[in-house]
Write an enzyme that holds these catalytic residues in place. Structure first.
Site, mmCIF file in Angstrom:
data_model
loop_
_atom_site.group_PDB
_atom_site.id
_atom_site.type_symbol
_atom_site.label_atom_id
_atom_site.label_comp_id
_atom_site.label_asym_id
_atom_site.label_seq_id
_atom_site.Cartn_x
_atom_site.Cartn_y
_atom_site.Cartn_z
ATOM 1 N N CYS A 113 -8.692 9.362 7.789
ATOM 2 C CA CYS A 113 -9.214 10.611 7.228
ATOM 3 C C CYS A 113 -8.878 11.812 8.111
ATOM 4 O O CYS A 113 -8.931 12.954 7.664
ATOM 5 C CB CYS A 113 -10.725 10.516 7.040
ATOM 6 S SG CYS A 113 -11.204 9.062 6.104
ATOM 7 N N SER A 143 -12.058 -14.300 -6.223
ATOM 8 C CA SER A 143 -12.175 -15.474 -7.093
ATOM 9 C C SER A 143 -11.776 -16.756 -6.373
ATOM 10 O O SER A 143 -11.080 -17.610 -6.921
ATOM 11 C CB SER A 143 -11.313 -15.276 -8.338
ATOM 12 O OG SER A 143 -9.975 -15.033 -7.938
HETATM 13 P P1 FAD Z 1 -7.084 1.037 5.191
HETATM 14 O O1 FAD Z 1 -8.058 1.783 6.005
HETATM 15 O O2 FAD Z 1 -5.943 1.797 4.616
HETATM 16 O O3 FAD Z 1 -6.524 -0.149 6.068
HETATM 17 C C1 FAD Z 1 -5.609 -1.055 5.569
HETATM 18 C C2 FAD Z 1 -4.767 -1.591 6.717
HETATM 19 O O4 FAD Z 1 -4.233 -2.830 6.306
HETATM 20 C C3 FAD Z 1 -3.589 -0.707 7.055
HETATM 21 O O5 FAD Z 1 -3.577 -0.398 8.433
HETATM 22 C C4 FAD Z 1 -2.379 -1.561 6.689
HETATM 23 O O6 FAD Z 1 -1.311 -1.371 7.571
HETATM 24 C C5 FAD Z 1 -2.928 -2.950 6.809
HETATM 25 N N1 FAD Z 1 -2.235 -3.952 5.988
HETATM 26 C C6 FAD Z 1 -1.947 -3.872 4.660
HETATM 27 N N2 FAD Z 1 -1.365 -5.003 4.235
HETATM 28 C C7 FAD Z 1 -1.275 -5.818 5.316
HETATM 29 C C8 FAD Z 1 -0.779 -7.115 5.507
HETATM 30 N N3 FAD Z 1 -0.239 -7.805 4.499
HETATM 31 N N4 FAD Z 1 -0.847 -7.643 6.741
HETATM 32 C C9 FAD Z 1 -1.393 -6.941 7.766
HETATM 33 N N5 FAD Z 1 -1.885 -5.707 7.635
HETATM 34 C C10 FAD Z 1 -1.836 -5.156 6.425
HETATM 35 N N6 FAD Z 1 -11.756 8.756 2.505
HETATM 36 C C11 FAD Z 1 -12.909 9.456 2.572
HETATM 37 O O7 FAD Z 1 -13.951 8.936 2.181
HETATM 38 N N7 FAD Z 1 -12.926 10.716 3.067
HETATM 39 C C12 FAD Z 1 -11.806 11.342 3.526
HETATM 40 O O8 FAD Z 1 -11.847 12.482 3.977
HETATM 41 C C13 FAD Z 1 -10.582 10.634 3.443
HETATM 42 N N8 FAD Z 1 -9.421 11.213 3.846
HETATM 43 C C14 FAD Z 1 -8.272 10.478 3.796
HETATM 44 C C15 FAD Z 1 -7.086 11.085 4.231
HETATM 45 C C16 FAD Z 1 -5.900 10.370 4.186
HETATM 46 C C17 FAD Z 1 -4.638 11.027 4.614
HETATM 47 C C18 FAD Z 1 -5.895 9.034 3.729
HETATM 48 C C19 FAD Z 1 -4.606 8.244 3.691
HETATM 49 C C20 FAD Z 1 -7.052 8.446 3.287
HETATM 50 C C21 FAD Z 1 -8.253 9.164 3.313
HETATM 51 N N9 FAD Z 1 -9.437 8.592 2.868
HETATM 52 C C22 FAD Z 1 -10.609 9.318 2.919
HETATM 53 C C23 FAD Z 1 -9.464 7.246 2.290
HETATM 54 C C24 FAD Z 1 -9.883 6.210 3.318
HETATM 55 O O9 FAD Z 1 -9.129 6.358 4.460
HETATM 56 C C25 FAD Z 1 -9.694 4.830 2.701
HETATM 57 O O10 FAD Z 1 -10.474 4.739 1.544
HETATM 58 C C26 FAD Z 1 -10.081 3.718 3.651
HETATM 59 O O11 FAD Z 1 -9.376 3.796 4.837
HETATM 60 C C27 FAD Z 1 -9.830 2.359 2.984
HETATM 61 O O12 FAD Z 1 -10.079 1.331 3.882
HETATM 62 P P2 FAD Z 1 -9.307 -0.066 3.757
HETATM 63 O O13 FAD Z 1 -9.820 -0.904 4.856
HETATM 64 O O14 FAD Z 1 -9.404 -0.537 2.376
HETATM 65 O O15 FAD Z 1 -7.793 0.315 3.974
#
Ligand code: FAD
Length: 563
Positions: free
Chosen positions: A54, A287
């Site tokens: 973020c 699932s």
């Molecule tokens: P992520 O935090 O994206 O983490 C996923 C990780 O998994 C990544 O590092 C990726 O490299 C890794 N990965 C993926 N596939 C594999 C694999 N096969 N093997 C190993 N590693 C893998 N949300 C808000 O609520 N407020 C905000 O202000 C906000 N601003 C944002 C600004 C930006 C620029 C971005 C990109 C997102 C923003 N978000 C915001 C959204 C928020 O960051 C995401 O909703 C949140 O990070 C999701 O968490 P996650 O764990 O699902 O995925």
């Protein structure tokens, strides 16, 4: 200990986490806090875990200038504090559900190996959408997901002395990028396929935001999609829109949305839902009884509409990670679903929303609701520096349950939306909002806070004290439109076909109004119209208030929703 041991081998129970940022890192850390006995291993294909995605736009904007500030926790910290083993630059490439193993590949060496699990947590996030259009892979075209992405954008801006940018997509990330590119003194344009920015908002609520962007010098190209990107003869780029418009830029940011990273889950045969996310139960279990999924990759229920949705936001990802950890540890737990509470700051303006929008309710086939608009100051008007908050509240009829709210303004916006968000979570009604006892001193609010006012207006609608007219019927109604503002305000602009009868003259002149016709009353923001319609109703007239007054009318008109 026995229940924590692998039931087949009797060895220490092993939990693997794929993705080490918002959902994955939260899950791993929580699991350790509730269970010291399990082995926890976390993989991320990127070079970092637990970084502040973020914060990335603000790193591009140099608001955060030290990249290390984005690193919330390190591999070493996970190891030393939590005894969690972290493998960065390591991608999980496959899942064998029968053998309960994953295949991993080290990104640097290319080496592969399998890793056994008793419980597997998928938190791979969502990937920026890159439409298959010519030029989207040209140098100078970026998406923003990782620290290396933002580092590349920063270098491009400084190495090329970039002066202009086009941001494709006017949602949260697009707008945050706009703010930061303007901060870097780049002239910036937004190309957005919809006729409005901030798609989660109802169109009229996005109008103050669009006006603000224009006032800050941002070029808006709305209702126009991306066709292709070309190199220009002068070394820059040209974004070509579907309309044929050609927008020159030194760099292009693609921010047209994200797609859940479901490849691993799909290949493993896990159920994928209609919205394209991994299907999970209330404990975030996919699932397969040994696999959990959290964060941007999952589909969850929208608690207002009851429909499945994907909501790529950090709050839900963190909470879901915690819930998955509780579930893995064998504790009773439940994720309640999402209500899409969100906020974005854009060049000094704050835009926030919670719950359902009007268009979301209609899409879900929900019609038994009403809405009020109001534009109160963010604190007492007599205290210097009060700014209007444009607020829309949606509530169900007849029970008054709060369904959603959207607000735009310079100050105090997110605080009101947070209060309403909490009310929604506790199944609150507009009566609860009217009754809410909130902080008040002149510099912070008003004795009747905007939240109270919203609740009171809605109560007036529900109990018949203030029937509201539907703005969308304005061009079709036979009602007489009566504007109760002062003549000079009326002269500055008014509804088509409205007559002017100022509130101060109403008591002496009301007999001029016809009793056989419904009266729709309008003023600047709705307050004088309310006083007028109460007076008229008690004198035998049928009257309705045009909620939010001329201020709302101007927004609806700008959004093309009224004549
Ligand atoms: P992520 O935090 O994206 O983490 C996923 C990780 O998994 C990544 O590092 C990726 O490299 C890794 N990965 C993926 N596939 C594999 C694999 N096969 N093997 C190993 N590693 C893998 N949300 C808000 O609520 N407020 C905000 O202000 C906000 N601003 C944002 C600004 C930006 C620029 C971005 C990109 C997102 C923003 N978000 C915001 C959204 C928020 O960051 C995401 O909703 C949140 O990070 C999701 O968490 P996650 O764990 O699902 O995925």
């Amino acid at each position: 200990m026995s229940e924590q041991a692998n039931e087949l081998t009797g060895t220490r129970r092993r939990v693997l986490v794929v993705g080490g940022v918002a959902g994955g890192a939260s899950c791993a850390a929580r699991l350790r806090r509730v269970d010291e006995s399990v082995e926890i291993v976390m993989f991320d294909r990127g070079p970092y875990v637990s970084f502040a995605n973020c914060g990335l736009p603000y790193y591009v904007g140099n608001v955060i200038s030290d990249e290390r500030k984005l690193l919330v926790a390190s591999r070493e910290m996970f190891h030393d504090r939590f005894n969690i083993e972290v493998h960065t630059d390591t991608e999980v490439t496959g899942i064998d559900r029968n053998a309960r193993t994953v295949m991993v590949r080290e990104m640097v060496t290319g080496n592969t190996r399998t890793e056994r699990y008793d419980a597997l947590v998928l938190s791979p996030g969502a990937a920026p959408i890159r439409p298959p259009l010519p030029g989207v892979d040209l140098p100078g075209v970026f998406a923003v997901r990782s620290i290396p992405d933002s580092r590349r954008i920063r270098s491009w801006i400084s190495d090329r002395r970039a002066k202009s940018a086009v941001v494709v997509g006017g949602g949260f990330i697009g707008l945050e990028m706009v703010e930061n590119l303007i901060h870097r003194e780049l002239s910036t344009a937004i190309l957005e396929k919809l006729p409005q920015v901030m798609p989660p908002l109802d169109a009229e609520m996005a109008v103050p935001l669009m006006e603000h962007l224009l006032a800050k010098g941002v070029e808006l190209h709305l209702g126009d999609g991306l066709a292709r990107i070309e190199n220009s003869a002068t070394g820059g780029l040209i974004v070509v829109a579907e309309s044929g418009a050609r927008l020159p830029a030194d760099l292009v940011i693609l921010a047209i949305g994200v797609r859940p990273e479901t490849a691993l889950a799909k290949d493993a045969g896990l159920e994928i839902g209609p919205r394209g996310g991994v299907v999970v139960d209330g404990e975030m279990r996919a699932s397969d009884p040994h696999i959990w999924a959290v964060g941007d990759v999952v589909e969850v229920q929208d608690v207002l509409t009851g429909q499945e949705t994907v909501l790529p936001l950090a709050g839900p990802a963190n909470r879901q990670g915690r819930i998955a950890a509780e579930s893995i540890a064998g504790r009773a737990t439940h994720f309640r679903g999402v209500q899409a509470t969100a906020v974005v700051g854009v060049l000094g303006l704050t835009v926030a929303s919670t719950g359902a929008s009007e268009k979301g309710l209609r899409r879900a086939g929900i019609t038994s609701f009403q809405k009020v608009y109001l534009h109160p100051g963010h604190h007492a008007g007599y205290y210097p520096g009060a700014h209007a908050i444009h607020l829309k509240l949606l509530f169900s009829v007849p029970d008054g349950r709060v369904l959603g709210a959207q607000a735009v303004g310079l100050e105090g916006v997110e605080k009101r939306i947070d209060v309403i968000a909490a009310a929604i979570q506790f199944n609150g009604t507009v009566h609860d909002l009217a009754e809410a006892e909130l902080c008040y001193a002149p510099q912070f609010g008003a004795a009747k806070d905007p939240v109270n006012l919203a609740g009171m207006l809605a109560e007036n609608v529900l109990n018949g004290d203030m029937p509201v007219a539907d703005w969308l019927e304005l061009g079709r109604t036979d009602a007489l439109l009566v504007d109760v503002r002062d003549p000079e305000e009326f002269a500055g602009g008014h509804l088509p076909n409205a007559i002017n009868l100022p509130l101060s003259q109403l008591r002496s002149r009301y007999a001029e109004l016809p009793k056989d016709r419904e009266l729709w009353i309008c003023c600047a923001v709705g307050q004088r119209a309310y006083y007028a319609s109460r007076f008229l109703t008690q004198h035998g007239y049928r009257s309705r208030n045009l909620s939010g007054g001329y201020t709302t009318y101007k927004a609806l008109k700008a959004a093309g929703m009224t004549p």
